[in-house]
Design an enzyme around this catalytic site. Structure first.
Site, PDB file in Angstrom:
ATOM      1  N   GLY A   1      42.504  32.755  39.617  1.00 33.35           N
ATOM      2  CA  GLY A   1      43.654  32.274  38.851  1.00 33.35           C
ATOM      3  C   GLY A   1      44.538  31.404  39.721  1.00 33.35           C
ATOM      4  O   GLY A   1      44.789  31.744  40.877  1.00 33.35           O
TER       5      GLY A   1
ATOM      6  N   ARG B   1      36.329  30.375  38.421  1.00 36.22           N
ATOM      7  CA  ARG B   1      35.601  31.585  38.793  1.00 36.22           C
ATOM      8  C   ARG B   1      34.122  31.201  38.730  1.00 36.22           C
ATOM      9  O   ARG B   1      33.659  30.665  37.730  1.00 36.22           O
ATOM     10  CB  ARG B   1      35.925  32.727  37.831  1.00 36.22           C
ATOM     11  CG  ARG B   1      37.347  33.231  38.012  1.00 36.22           C
ATOM     12  CD  ARG B   1      37.679  34.438  37.173  1.00 36.22           C
ATOM     13  NE  ARG B   1      38.950  35.025  37.605  1.00 36.22           N
ATOM     14  CZ  ARG B   1      40.161  34.609  37.189  1.00 36.22           C
ATOM     15  NH1 ARG B   1      40.255  33.645  36.300  1.00 36.22           N
ATOM     16  NH2 ARG B   1      41.265  35.176  37.654  1.00 36.22           N
TER      17      ARG B   1
ATOM     18  N   ASP C   1      41.948  38.730  45.079  1.00 39.64           N
ATOM     19  CA  ASP C   1      40.898  39.728  45.257  1.00 39.64           C
ATOM     20  C   ASP C   1      39.472  39.200  45.125  1.00 39.64           C
ATOM     21  O   ASP C   1      38.646  39.349  46.034  1.00 39.64           O
ATOM     22  CB  ASP C   1      41.086  40.783  44.164  1.00 39.64           C
ATOM     23  CG  ASP C   1      41.491  42.112  44.761  1.00 39.64           C
ATOM     24  OD1 ASP C   1      42.258  42.084  45.732  1.00 39.64           O
ATOM     25  OD2 ASP C   1      41.032  43.147  44.248  1.00 39.64           O
TER      26      ASP C   1
ATOM     27  N   THR D   1      48.121  34.254  44.711  1.00 35.55           N
ATOM     28  CA  THR D   1      48.025  34.875  43.391  1.00 35.55           C
ATOM     29  C   THR D   1      49.417  35.321  42.993  1.00 35.55           C
ATOM     30  O   THR D   1      50.186  35.791  43.831  1.00 35.55           O
ATOM     31  CB  THR D   1      47.081  36.093  43.388  1.00 35.55           C
ATOM     32  OG1 THR D   1      47.329  36.866  42.208  1.00 35.55           O
ATOM     33  CG2 THR D   1      47.304  36.998  44.588  1.00 35.55           C
TER      34      THR D   1
ATOM     35  N   ASP E   1      50.163  37.819  41.289  1.00 39.10           N
ATOM     36  CA  ASP E   1      50.251  39.260  41.031  1.00 39.10           C
ATOM     37  C   ASP E   1      50.766  40.097  42.199  1.00 39.10           C
ATOM     38  O   ASP E   1      51.148  41.243  42.020  1.00 39.10           O
ATOM     39  CB  ASP E   1      48.871  39.798  40.617  1.00 39.10           C
ATOM     40  CG  ASP E   1      48.452  39.266  39.268  1.00 39.10           C
ATOM     41  OD1 ASP E   1      49.339  38.899  38.475  1.00 39.10           O
ATOM     42  OD2 ASP E   1      47.235  39.208  38.996  1.00 39.10           O
TER      43      ASP E   1
ATOM     44  N   ASP F   1      49.221  41.548  44.492  1.00 37.01           N
ATOM     45  CA  ASP F   1      48.451  42.791  44.642  1.00 37.01           C
ATOM     46  C   ASP F   1      47.464  42.752  45.803  1.00 37.01           C
ATOM     47  O   ASP F   1      46.378  43.316  45.726  1.00 37.01           O
ATOM     48  CB  ASP F   1      47.713  43.098  43.338  1.00 37.01           C
ATOM     49  CG  ASP F   1      46.781  41.967  42.932  1.00 37.01           C
ATOM     50  OD1 ASP F   1      46.892  40.869  43.520  1.00 37.01           O
ATOM     51  OD2 ASP F   1      45.958  42.162  42.027  1.00 37.01           O
TER      52      ASP F   1
ATOM     53  N   ARG G   1      47.889  42.738  35.586  1.00 42.38           N
ATOM     54  CA  ARG G   1      46.877  43.590  34.985  1.00 42.38           C
ATOM     55  C   ARG G   1      46.753  44.916  35.747  1.00 42.38           C
ATOM     56  O   ARG G   1      46.644  45.967  35.144  1.00 42.38           O
ATOM     57  CB  ARG G   1      45.532  42.853  34.971  1.00 42.38           C
ATOM     58  CG  ARG G   1      44.737  43.026  33.699  1.00 42.38           C
ATOM     59  CD  ARG G   1      43.498  42.158  33.705  1.00 42.38           C
ATOM     60  NE  ARG G   1      43.800  40.763  33.422  1.00 42.38           N
ATOM     61  CZ  ARG G   1      43.961  40.284  32.180  1.00 42.38           C
ATOM     62  NH1 ARG G   1      43.858  41.074  31.143  1.00 42.38           N
ATOM     63  NH2 ARG G   1      44.231  39.020  31.985  1.00 42.38           N
TER      64      ARG G   1
END
Lengths: 329, 329, 329, 329
Positions: free
Chosen positions: B17, B78, B109, B132, B134, B136, B178
């Site tokens: 992303g 991707r 990730d 990213t 996120d 994470d 997510r």
């Protein structure tokens, strides 16, 4: 302005969907009223406040530091009770008790319809100010909040385009406009959308597919399609699904911009428009205007019978439709 | 830096992303490489470009005027093919042909997982940069794009609050995340959300209802609940429906912020972070770091084995959860 | 938290130059105080309000709808009278009369100095919260308002770059920072400035000229030089003039960003930081901390003696200086 | 459109001060030209590029991804050489060699003056498009860039107001507009300025002082005065000094917004306007229009002789001046 004496006390309310610039309009109403020596009551939560006598006396300092704020400090609501004769009777009784002889209603279609009925039944002076992001009111070139909503939608689509371009994706973006395609058409042109689906035009899935084919031939690898909420071709998810069927190789996403379009600090154009219309509303009432809406037409204040403002509709500019097609690819 | 001689040609790609600041990181990689006399290839569309040999030689002028642009000029994707041994073999053959001895992979990730496998199979040097929204990824206090996404989400919720307040409404707002509630928790605190639902915490509908009751008692007439995409209590529409059942008098709306959170011009913090990590990636490779990710920990460059970066997770700050509850009402 | 009993009534004020996020910090102080059952007085216009007893009782609803607003609703001022013993005596008498046992002071260097003296003289508990755009306070990784000011400066310079690039111009842009180059260095890196002049480094006109020559050789046709207010090489207009003498062919402009850097809605990072520090201040006082400042170090609340916070200084990151040079061209 | 055959090759340039939306206008010119089968040359750096034959062939893909970008990708300049007959002769020779039969000039007064002379001397078709933030061109309700500049100025003043209010200060804010007060008047109304000083009106220091007195009586503790660059009462620093003399108790600051007003991503209104004017310019040329400027009057395309566009001036709306006074306090 010899009619000055005929009005003494203004009531002002915001009703229907909120729009950026409503506060700026309220500020202009209150300060212009004060300037001309009129009393002014702010009515909370639209017609509900009139029925429940939820009002506050307002002077120039009551509206300080609000010109730049989204929403409406008077709050807004859709009033079921005002649709009944009994509700309107209560509202009228409160007006009488407060001495309110003129009511300024900031809102859209539904708001104006209520004002019209109220005037017809009780003879109270009413004046409309067009405050709605949809721009679907006749009698003004633009409604308060429309310009801000356009910029909000455009900035959101600009962001979406970053990710669309990075991933070679097709995005369907839904913008507000249940009955009118103004936001879709203008934000679509401003963001280089390859197609724009609006309720005013019969769109077909075949036309949309033809556009995608042209876009591919032209070498476009990412595309935005802007869809008005009220588009009749179908729900945006259905349109996206149909497109996926037609072009299985597309990487398709749907984005529904939603309520962010109603909020935010008003643009300069909206603040100035709201200031002019708020001023124009008071001056109009003082000149004897009644059951009209204050609008701006060709950069001049214009008063249009509320009845017309509701019935007629601004038409989408045919040229603009054509331009949107020519410039997209 | 005696190891300088050991690396000569860098490949750099963005994958997964997209995130605001990827361009700033790319710029830093390319210019730092040039500064140290290394050659640099940009690889288009993530690992796909490596497989298809879709690359371009890049120098300092290739990355001018991009530091402020959202998305990624290298594009991202991707890659299914890179998940196969055959795909990775092609990728490796291209690296060899181009002389690429070190691969810098900007992404999250999935991107790092690909890099790790590639390194293990072919021994090519890999270096990760966490890009990213996120946040994470373990091994860095913040990921590139996270700060911008926070501001985008916050500004959208600020707008929604204008209309929530004007109409005394309850809004459920879904933000991205997510697997991680970082965006939800921080944007929720920043916008005074009365509740924040995140995957890291077991939320129950009873707790949510209790919060609504406290909010009512406290005199709050409008409320925002921020919900992370990956919240396990259920879909945001289901949560809204359950709330409507529990509080039929509520005027409830749902807003899904969606992809606007991925785009936009990066914030200052993200541009500076990206610049430091891009620089740190090259310097790290020159110092012999390999199969690591460049991150910032306590304002210092830190290299973390990619394996750890993937496996471990930054934990949500317990204090912050408590603060969010105390400050909401 | 057994010390809870020892404090009962908080006074809170904002002082010195205002910074975005001060309202968010105030909100956090007031709501956390209420949560723990403490009374809270807001003090208007900094220490002046304490001297003149210009205070208001504050509860959770007093701070609603302010988290997103720039400036400070308590207003701020620099107090001459508080520099006198007599002034401080009045302030202390008012504290006593109101029952204020702990004073939370949101501001910068000057504010903390006042707090320290007040504590030393009268033994009243004091707690500092670092609110200043300059980021020049020791004991916290970032001060409240700094991140917002960075983004404001960056966005302004982004706009200036549009016109610089269109006209092949050289712009000298002055940003705030009388004693500290943090804003200049970070906004300069974020906007690709070719040089950044800050008080922490000895800059020479020769170095600047050398940079211009490198930029020309590299093919750059437009350039931004970011200059901190407190730069010792001289006034920005003088530097521009000297450059014109050295490079008569340059089309040079000067822009002084000025006070826009102090205002605006706080960024997400600033709102969250302010929320944490406001919470941390109350919790710290309850735990017996005194004459300290609440800061965030490596993402954890940390209390630093006010004396140290004033005396020591965060140092400019040497790496960052180097990065700024490498990435500029 | 039978005249289609008469024009074949368009030249397009941007000249004078840059304005947001110039790229959108360029995009519309190039894509509309392509749509109608015309050839198109982009000319770099205004009339200089015509003299030096610095041109590039442009097609629909040359203008992709620029609609949202500030500045002008063709760059702009003021050309001394084009003011000489010899310079214009070279420019004409290049036009002839390239086959350019029609020249579209995007800019302001000076740009149009050059176009007019060029047309009169060499008979080449010229078409103006009004691109300037100053809005001082006759024959169009708004110029490209004006709406964006208004919003930029307004947002900056909103920020300044935060700090003005927090410190009870008086701010004098200078906005662009050497000959025209449009930006000052509209941004001043939009930000609630207590006074607005513009070149079109004789302002006196006595009137300004009277306004300050009224503001004080009305209970205003902080004030903004917006001053147009070209205000004849004097330099903004002199006005501030005179005010300090008259009101020694005021805490006065000066802010000069400067070049940020020229840059930035264009607003939706500016992008749509630019798109319409770019389209209108090509269509006008095809219909035989010559030596005219394309403008929008009352939401319709209108062609005005360039001579008139230069000579006449849009007048400041008297109503608006009055409204600004009534609403300020």
């Amino acid at each position: 302005m010899t009619e000055h004496s005929s009005i003494k006390t203004i009531g002002v309310l915001t009703s229907g969907g909120d729009a950026p610039g409503m506060n700026a309009a309220l500020r202009a109403v209150v300060r212009t009223a004060a300037y001309f020596g009129l009393d002014c009551f702010g009515i909370r939560e639209g017609y509900n406040g009139l029925i429940q006598n939820d009002v506050l006396k307002m002077g120039p300092r009551s509206v300080k530091n609000i010109i730049h704020r989204g929403g409406t400090i008077l709050k807004s609501a859709r009033s079921e009770e005002f649709r009944t004769k009994a509700g309107r009777q209560k509202a009228y009784d409160n007006c009488k008790a407060l001495g309110i002889d003129s009511l300024i209603c900031i809102g859209g279609d539904g708001t104006f319809h209520g004002a019209k009925v109220f005037y017809e039944e009780f003879g109270i002076r009413v004046m409309g100010i067009p405050g709605t992001i949809d721009n679907d009111i006749f009698g003004t070139d633009q409604t308060i909040g429309y310009d801000t909503a356009l910029n909000t939608a455009m900035e959101a689509i600009d962001k979406i385009r970053d990710t669309a371009t990075s991933h070679n994706r097709v995005f369907f973006v839904e913008v507000m406009g249940r009955d009118a395609g103004f936001i879709a058409l203008n934000s679509g042109i401003a963001t280089g959308a390859i197609d724009i689906l609006i309720p005013e035009r019969k769109d077909s899935i075949e036309d949309l597919f033809a556009t995608f084919e042209k876009a591919e031939k032209a070498g476009k690898t990412a595309s935005i399609v802007v869809v008005a909420e009220g588009e009749e071709l179908g729900n945006i998810y259905d349109i996206a699904k149909a497109t996926k069927n037609g072009f299985p190789e597309f990487d398709i996403r749907v984005a529904v911009l939603g309520h962010i379009q109603r909020g935010g600090s008003p643009s300069c154009a909206d603040r100035v428009l709201a200031s002019r219309l708020g001023y124009g509303a008071i001056v109009g009432l003082m000149k004897g205007e009644n059951a009209v809406m204050t609008g701006m037409i060709s950069n001049k204040i214009a008063y249009t019978p509320i009845e017309e403002a509701i019935k007629k509709h601004n038409e989408i500019d045919k040229d603009l439709l054509k331009i949107s097609e020519i410039l997209a690819l």
